[in-house]
Write an enzyme that holds these catalytic residues in place. Structure first.
Site, PDB file in Angstrom:
ATOM      1  N   GLN A  60      75.114  14.052 -21.914  1.00  0.00           N
ATOM      2  CA  GLN A  60      75.298  13.503 -20.728  1.00  0.00           C
ATOM      3  C   GLN A  60      74.021  13.505 -19.827  1.00  0.00           C
ATOM      4  O   GLN A  60      73.858  12.527 -18.746  1.00  0.00           O
ATOM      5  CB  GLN A  60      76.559  14.428 -19.614  1.00  0.00           C
ATOM      6  CG  GLN A  60      76.395  14.070 -18.264  1.00  0.00           C
ATOM      7  CD  GLN A  60      77.244  12.630 -18.391  1.00  0.00           C
ATOM      8  OE1 GLN A  60      78.106  12.071 -19.264  1.00  0.00           O
ATOM      9  NE2 GLN A  60      76.743  11.701 -17.357  1.00  0.00           N
ATOM     10  N   ASP A  89      71.242  12.229 -20.631  1.00  0.00           N
ATOM     11  CA  ASP A  89      71.007  10.845 -20.715  1.00  0.00           C
ATOM     12  C   ASP A  89      71.805   9.916 -20.579  1.00  0.00           C
ATOM     13  O   ASP A  89      72.523   9.274 -21.296  1.00  0.00           O
ATOM     14  CB  ASP A  89      70.206  10.692 -22.127  1.00  0.00           C
ATOM     15  CG  ASP A  89      68.848  11.601 -22.099  1.00  0.00           C
ATOM     16  OD1 ASP A  89      67.794  11.412 -21.679  1.00  0.00           O
ATOM     17  OD2 ASP A  89      68.988  12.416 -22.940  1.00  0.00           O
ATOM     18  N   GLY A 118      70.424  22.309 -25.854  1.00  0.00           N
ATOM     19  CA  GLY A 118      71.052  21.220 -25.259  1.00  0.00           C
ATOM     20  C   GLY A 118      71.618  20.333 -26.707  1.00  0.00           C
ATOM     21  O   GLY A 118      72.807  20.052 -26.995  1.00  0.00           O
ATOM     22  N   HIS A 119      70.387  20.102 -27.607  1.00  0.00           N
ATOM     23  CA  HIS A 119      70.955  19.380 -28.917  1.00  0.00           C
ATOM     24  C   HIS A 119      71.856  20.513 -29.502  1.00  0.00           C
ATOM     25  O   HIS A 119      72.634  19.647 -30.374  1.00  0.00           O
ATOM     26  CB  HIS A 119      69.648  19.513 -29.712  1.00  0.00           C
ATOM     27  CG  HIS A 119      68.410  18.688 -29.355  1.00  0.00           C
ATOM     28  ND1 HIS A 119      67.097  19.346 -28.660  1.00  0.00           N
ATOM     29  CD2 HIS A 119      68.247  17.341 -28.792  1.00  0.00           C
ATOM     30  CE1 HIS A 119      66.442  18.270 -28.295  1.00  0.00           C
ATOM     31  NE2 HIS A 119      67.019  17.207 -28.477  1.00  0.00           N
TER      32      HIS A 119
HETATM   33  P1  AMP Z   1      66.563  13.823 -27.303  1.00  0.00           P
HETATM   34  O1  AMP Z   1      66.110  14.495 -28.559  1.00  0.00           O
HETATM   35  O2  AMP Z   1      65.711  14.109 -26.047  1.00  0.00           O
HETATM   36  O3  AMP Z   1      66.585  12.207 -27.725  1.00  0.00           O
HETATM   37  O4  AMP Z   1      68.103  14.029 -27.405  1.00  0.00           O
HETATM   38  C1  AMP Z   1      68.882  13.830 -28.269  1.00  0.00           C
HETATM   39  C2  AMP Z   1      70.261  14.098 -27.662  1.00  0.00           C
HETATM   40  O5  AMP Z   1      70.336  15.432 -27.116  1.00  0.00           O
HETATM   41  C3  AMP Z   1      70.521  13.018 -26.705  1.00  0.00           C
HETATM   42  O6  AMP Z   1      72.156  12.629 -26.939  1.00  0.00           O
HETATM   43  C4  AMP Z   1      70.335  13.641 -25.263  1.00  0.00           C
HETATM   44  O7  AMP Z   1      71.152  13.349 -24.273  1.00  0.00           O
HETATM   45  C5  AMP Z   1      71.019  15.344 -25.650  1.00  0.00           C
HETATM   46  N1  AMP Z   1      70.465  16.307 -24.960  1.00  0.00           N
HETATM   47  C6  AMP Z   1      69.090  16.274 -24.369  1.00  0.00           C
HETATM   48  N2  AMP Z   1      69.142  17.432 -23.519  1.00  0.00           N
HETATM   49  C7  AMP Z   1      70.151  17.884 -23.425  1.00  0.00           C
HETATM   50  C8  AMP Z   1      70.872  19.024 -22.539  1.00  0.00           C
HETATM   51  N3  AMP Z   1      70.178  19.590 -21.905  1.00  0.00           N
HETATM   52  N4  AMP Z   1      72.369  19.005 -22.819  1.00  0.00           N
HETATM   53  C9  AMP Z   1      72.970  18.260 -23.619  1.00  0.00           C
HETATM   54  N5  AMP Z   1      72.580  17.437 -24.299  1.00  0.00           N
HETATM   55  C10 AMP Z   1      71.146  17.096 -24.147  1.00  0.00           C
END
Ligand code: AMP
Length: 293
Positions: free
Chosen positions: A149, A151, A37-38
């Protein structure tokens, strides 16, 4: 690829990129424990920008006192390895005291958008998110910042934040990347045992069910929410926290769906692990599902 720990160094690097090299900069803010995702955000940043910066910072200000701040997965070595395949230029991985120096006392609150859904379930969460993003944007001054998306409320809050505070950064939002089962990738999936992980795919099935109901003409928001609730509650390992049907821009709670995009969002526990997911109804479709093959 350089790993930067100090805000001053990050600040001077980005000033140089902007002023002397006249290159565009893309920032991908993350809390690390990187997954596909990241990496989908990093890929798009690489495609759009000359210089790509990934921040890795587990932000204490966005965690509640009973939440998983201390046990949140951290592995900068592994994250660095994952990013080295993507020609990332800089990793910004500051310690807490660099982001929140002694006597830190300025917080940013995006009023009205921060109180419902995740904001209601996690008081103070979006104040922490908005504050850390403001600090990051001021340190890096990126042309583009990339968000998932997954979040959804965060993307709405950050869009409002950059508009209201006149940040010179364009927000790019990319589709949620999912496992084949439909489960949205998340760093917190690492907490799930095998059975919980299998059970957690019910979230996306329920959201798809909501979409199917919408596509076959259902416009009553309560009925759509109820269909999601029934499906998730039928899974014995799931404990539903909320289902929301809201306007995708204002986050106003909807009674009836019309031709505006609406967001159906869910938070549910599987064991001790809290997961969130969402689907947008009535969106102009790009065709990409984001699902991993
Ligand atoms: P986090 O490390 O959880 O704060 O996420 C960092 C970024 O990655 C945020 O913009 C999240 O929305 C994005 N993100 C997390 N999981 C996914 C996913 N499965 N698909 C797309 N983007 C993601």
């Amino acid at each position: 690829m350089e790993i930067i720990n100090r805000r001053q160094r990050m600040n001077s690097v980005s000033r140089k990129v902007r002023r002397e090299l006249d290159q565009t900069m893309g920032l991908v803010p993350t809390m690390g424990a990187l997954h596909e995702g990241h990496l989908s955000l990093v890929r798009e940043a690489r495609r759009m920008c000359d210089i790509v910066i990934v921040s890795v910072f587990v932000n204490p200000a966005q965690f509640g006192p009973q939440e998983d701040f201390t046990r949140y997965p951290r592995d900068l070595t592994k994250d660095t390895m994952a990013l080295s395949d993507y020609s990332v230029d800089y990793i910004f991985a500051p310690p807490v005291e660099e982001m929140y120096p002694k006597n830190f006392s300025t917080y940013v609150t995006v009023e009205g958008l921060s109180e419902q859904l995740e904001g209601a379930a996690r008081p103070g969460h979006f104040r922490g998110v908005a504050t850390v993003l403001t600090v990051l944007f001021n340190i890096v001054r990126p042309d583009f910042a990339f968000f998932g998306q997954k979040d959804a409320q965060q993307t709405i809050v950050v869009r409002r934040l950059v508009r209201d505070l006149a940040c010179d950064t364009e927000i790019v939002v990319l589709p949620t990347v999912r496992e084949e089962s439909g489960l949205a990738l998340s760093s917190r999936n690492a907490y799930l045992d095998k059975d919980e992980r299998r059970a957690a795919s019910v979230i996306y099935r329920a959201l798809e069910h909501a979409e199917a109901a919408f596509l076959s003409g259902e416009r009553n928001a309560k009925k759509i929410a109820e269909a999601v609730r029934v499906q998730i509650e039928a899974e014995p390992r799931a404990r539903l926290e909320y289902v929301g049907v809201n306007d995708a821009e204002t986050l106003d709670k909807l009674e009836r769906l019309d031709d505006r995009p609406a967001i159906v969002s869910v938070a549910a526990y599987f064991g001790k692990t809290r997961l969130i997911d969402n689907i947008i109804l009535n969106r102009v479709r790009s065709g990409a599902t984001g699902r991993l093959a």
